[in-house]
Design a protein around this motif. Structure first.
Motif, short mmCIF file in Angstrom:
data_model
loop_
_atom_site.label_atom_id
_atom_site.label_comp_id
_atom_site.label_asym_id
_atom_site.label_seq_id
_atom_site.Cartn_x
_atom_site.Cartn_y
_atom_site.Cartn_z
N GLU B 407 0.80 -1.10 -0.07
CA GLU B 407 -0.18 0.06 -0.15
C GLU B 407 0.81 1.32 0.04
OE1 GLU B 407 -2.96 0.08 3.01
OE2 GLU B 407 -4.08 -1.53 2.17
N ARG B 408 1.99 1.10 0.53
CA ARG B 408 2.82 2.36 0.56
C ARG B 408 3.17 2.92 -0.51
NH1 ARG B 408 5.55 4.72 4.18
NH2 ARG B 408 5.37 3.18 5.96
N THR B 410 2.03 4.44 -3.84
CA THR B 410 0.63 5.10 -4.35
C THR B 410 0.82 5.30 -5.72
OG1 THR B 410 1.70 7.34 -3.83
CG2 THR B 410 0.35 6.27 -2.13
N SER B 411 1.85 5.51 -6.30
CA SER B 411 1.69 5.99 -7.67
C SER B 411 2.97 5.81 -8.42
CB SER B 411 1.40 7.46 -7.93
OG SER B 411 2.50 8.47 -7.38
N VAL B 434 -2.43 0.84 -9.03
CA VAL B 434 -1.58 1.70 -8.68
C VAL B 434 -1.81 2.83 -9.91
CG1 VAL B 434 0.57 2.45 -8.57
CG2 VAL B 434 -0.09 0.49 -7.28
N ARG B 453 1.56 12.32 -4.52
CA ARG B 453 1.49 12.06 -3.09
C ARG B 453 2.55 11.25 -2.58
NH1 ARG B 453 -2.86 8.87 -1.11
NH2 ARG B 453 -3.01 7.69 -3.10
N GLY B 455 4.85 8.33 -1.30
CA GLY B 455 4.80 7.00 -1.64
C GLY B 455 4.97 6.83 -3.30
N ALA B 456 5.14 7.88 -4.15
CA ALA B 456 5.42 7.90 -5.45
C ALA B 456 6.57 7.09 -5.72
CB ALA B 456 5.55 9.16 -6.15
#
Lengths: 133, 655
Positions: B407-408, B410-411, B434, B453, B455-456
């Motif tokens: 989950e960490r 994000t993109s 993702v 955001r 976590g990219a």
């Protein structure tokens, strides 16, 4: 001593460079056109080469043509025939036609057939009187 | 006439008597006469006459034409038909029976003499021709066997040369000695593939090429293939790209060895004939008729796919090798497949080679039941497209690939010059759930990072235009600011995509979390593992953050470079960076037409002297050639060499 090596194959180039280190410093280029320019540059910097090693088969301009051009340049800048830079042709084929052409038309000092060994270079340098046995 | 022996086959006794006396008068030796076809065959076998005079209509099962056929087959003697029968059907049969002559009854002596003599001499000539043809075929066969044996003999010592070089490589610490060993290994591998090519070629000539099918991993095979051509491409300053469709990242059943050779041959040809630009390998499933074909797909291409898959019922894979090289004149496209054909010859030919590469490719594609198309625009590059059917092997890992990412993450933001890559990564990210953005410019990706955001993950393709400048900016900390202004970087980590494996000291991006690199071809499983690893590393790092910081600082004090790098490599890295700074790294060398040689020349000269002093022979060599190219206004070479130096710098550790 200062050497110029013109050779398009990467491995052969590194080999010659490593072998020649024993007797002096070495500039390397990859075709005949670059060899001519390097030859010119060395004269401009008043540090001409002691021996040129030219591969016969190269892209853009082959060793034969480069040799002829270099002899022309030598004539243009007034170098006596006796003071011409010794040129050793390097060839993968023991091809008399090429070698004879280099000898008689281009004034090559001699030739080495690949694979090049340390002894070949030593022999050539001795024949040219650049090193003593 | 030297008294040649004659066998007469005739069921009419009076005619036999008449013929015998006339032939004897002419000087022939009549050894026997036969009444039926069967008798004729057995007598001919026993007495081996020089010539047979054969009536067509005979008593019994076998007529003259059948008997002639059998006699020629058994004792290879010329047969002349002597007959009164002239209907069309018989004449037609006699014609196709390869008779040596045909004479109508009644005949005179002169006629029969001429016909017998002609039949004898023609038959003799035919026999000699046949013999020399057989001898020639035998010689070719022997020669092919010799070549096959010889190449085997050549391969044996070569294998230990390669093997020993590999063993030695792992034990050599010295950088220069290591480089010599790499050259040794590279050159002997080249020699091995030439020998293998010759061996395969002799098999083609002998018609002995066969399929050897087994299970293999397509992405792993592609890695090996790219590995074989990567060094050459890098030396020429070419970009080597690979696009592998997600649905091709699987195990297949087929002739792995041939596929590898086909691709290596096509790719090394492409590299050989390309001076500037890129060489690209695209692997995808071929579309069937009725699927949505993109505009421009040729109808013949589609029908080839349907024919292929109909024949085998296995999915068809398409391997496309394209380049931006010199291309092939339209009239010579067929020519290049001919053995020993090379476009230019002579001592200035740029491209070495044996001239059997493409011949082999076509043979192998045919043996594998596939098709090959070659398209080219002179001066604008070539494109080879190979279609082969392979059965897929059920992939036990498949469910893992579909599993969501940690989950960490994000993109994923990708910088790539290749639209195909952007498309594939978009597909994969959709699979993983993702967010994905793909960009082809430095500015666009920096923009994307501004709004990202936390976590990219950044995914960067090395060696594309703009990559160096972007890397520079990222290292200066551009990625540090996050969208929410909290000060922490939104970037969790960086993944670089490389086409060539250098030492593990890949360049890092300290401002952007951890750096990992993946090798071409990008594989879904590989990427997923790397991303999962990045997230895990990040978590560990968070908890150990302070301790690690402390450790690193004390390490630094204790002498800094404890990463196994030699002083020489360190010096080279420092020098390269200084050179690129001095030469003005913001200058768009790679795309700009204008090269300011007056400013650049003294810089190059200065650094060449420095490199020489430090004993950095490779760098010194390149800077020397750069000096020469600048003097010659050879902008193409200048750009290529600058690009090379830049890449050399990129491969070095910078801190």
């Amino acid at each position: 001593m200062r050497f110029l090596v013109a050779e398009d194959d990467f491995g052969s180039r590194r080999l010659l460079q490593a072998l020649l280190r024993e007797w002096g410093t070495c500039d390397v280029v990859v075709d005949g056109e670059e060899a001519i320019e390097a030859f010119r540059l060395a004269w401009e910097e008043t540090a001409p080469y002691d021996v040129l090693f030219l591969d016969i088969m190269m892209p853009r301009m082959d060793g034969q043509t480069a040799l002829k051009r270099i002899r022309e340049i030598e004539r243009e800048i007034g170098i006596e025939e006796l003071d011409q830079v010794p040129v050793v042709m390097i060839t993968a084929l023991e091809d008399p036609k090429n070698v004879i052409e280099a000898y008689y038309r281009g004034g090559a000092a001699s030739y080495i057939v690949k694979p090049v060994a340390r002894e070949d270079i030593e022999t050539q340098l001795m024949k040219l009187g650049l090193i003593s046995g | 006439m030297a008294g040649e022996s004659v066998l007469i086959v005739e069921d009419e006794p009076i005619v036999v008597l008449d013929m015998k006396s006339r032939l004897r008068k002419l000087g022939y030796q009549v050894v026997a006469d036969a009444r039926t076809g069967e008798e004729a065959v057995s007598t001919a076998k026993e007495l081996r006459p020089d010539v047979v005079l054969m009536d067509i209509q005979l008593e019994g099962e076998m007529d003259g034409i059948d008997a002639a056929e059998e006699i020629r087959h058994q004792i290879d003697a010329p047969v002349i038909f002597v007959t009164a029968n002239t209907d069309d059907e018989t004449r037609a049969r006699a014609k196709t029976s390869q008779a040596s002559g045909y004479i109508l009854k009644p005949f005179n002596e002169r006629e029969i003499e001429v016909i017998i003599e002609m039949a004898l001499s023609k038959h003799q000539a035919d026999r000699e021709l046949r013999r020399s043809r057989e001898a020639a075929l035998k010689a070719v066969k022997a020669q092919n066997e010799f070549v096959a044996n010889m190449t085997h003999e050549l391969r044996t010592p070569l294998n230990s040369i390669i093997g020993m070089a590999e063993l030695l490589r792992s034990r050599i610490q010295d950088r220069e000695a290591g480089e010599y060993l790499d050259i040794l290994r590279q050159s002997s591998t080249t020699l091995l593939s030439i020998i293998n090519g010759v061996l395969d070629f002799s098999k083609v000539e002998d018609g002995k090429m066969q399929r050897h099918e087994r299970r293999f991993d397509l992405p792993a095979l592609l890695s090996r293939v790219l590995d074989q051509v990567a060094v050459q491409a890098a030396n020429q300053g070419l970009r080597l790209e690979c696009e592998l469709s997600p649905d091709c990242a699987c195990e297949l059943w087929g002739d792995e060895h041939k596929l590898q050779q086909i691709l290596v041959n096509l790719l090394s040809n492409a590299v050989k004939f390309t001076e500037e630009g890129r060489v690209r390998l695209v692997v995808r499933r071929a579309r069937h008729k009725g699927d949505n074909a993109p505009a421009g797909e040729s109808a013949s291409g589609l029908s080839a796919v349907s024919a292929l898959s109909a024949a085998s019922a296995a999915p068809v894979f398409e391997f496309e090798v394209s380049d931006t090289g010199i291309g092939i004149p339209a009239a010579q496209i067929e020519e290049v497949f001919r053995p020993f054909a090379q476009m230019n010859q002579g001592s200035t030919r740029k491209q070495g080679g044996t001239g059997i590469g493409l011949t082999l490719v076509r043979e192998m594609v045919e043996v594998m039941g596939g098709t090959i198309e070659l398209q080219s625009d002179l001066g604008a590059g070539s494109e080879a497209r190979v279609r082969l059917a392979f059965n897929t092997v059920a992939d036990p890992h498949e469910h893992r690939l579909h599993a969501a990412l940690p989950e960490r993450i994000t993109s994923l933001h990708l910088l790539s010059a290749s639209p195909g890559r952007i498309r594939h990564l978009a597909e994969w990210c959709e699979l993983w759930g993702v967010a994905f953005t793909g960009h082809d410019s430095k500015e666009a990706i920096l923009q994307a990072l501004q709004t990202a955001r936390p976590g990219a993950v950044l995914c960067l393709e090395t060696g594309i235009p703009g990559y160096e400048a972007l890397r520079h900016e990222l290292q200066c900390g551009v990625g540090r600011e996050s969208a929410d202004g909290a000060g922490a970087s939104p970037v969790l980590g960086v993944v670089t995509i490389r086409s060539i494996e250098r030492d593990d000291r890949s360049r890092s991006f300290p401002a952007c979390g951890n750096t990992r690199s993946v090798l071409e071809p990008l594989r879904v499983e590989q990427l997923r593992n790397v991303l999962t690893g990045l997230a895990a590393e990040h978590d560990t790092k968070e908890s150990n953050h302070d301790r690690e910081k402390h450790d690193r600082r004390s390490q630094h004090r204790e002498g800094g470079r404890n990463d196994g790098l030699s002083d020489k490599a360190y010096a080279e890295g420092r020098l390269l960076r200084a050179f690129l700074e001095a030469a003005g790294r913001d200058v768009e060398w790679l795309s700009g037409d204008r090269i300011d040689s007056e400013t650049l020349a003294p810089v190059v000269k200065r650094f060449r002297a420095a490199a020489e002093n430090e004993g950095l022979s490779e760098l010194s060599e390149h800077l020397f050639r750069l000096m020469i190219a600048l003097r010659r206004d050879d902008n193409q070479t200048v750009r290529r060499l600058l690009q090379y130096v830049e890449r050399l710098c990129d491969e070095m550790v910078d801190d």
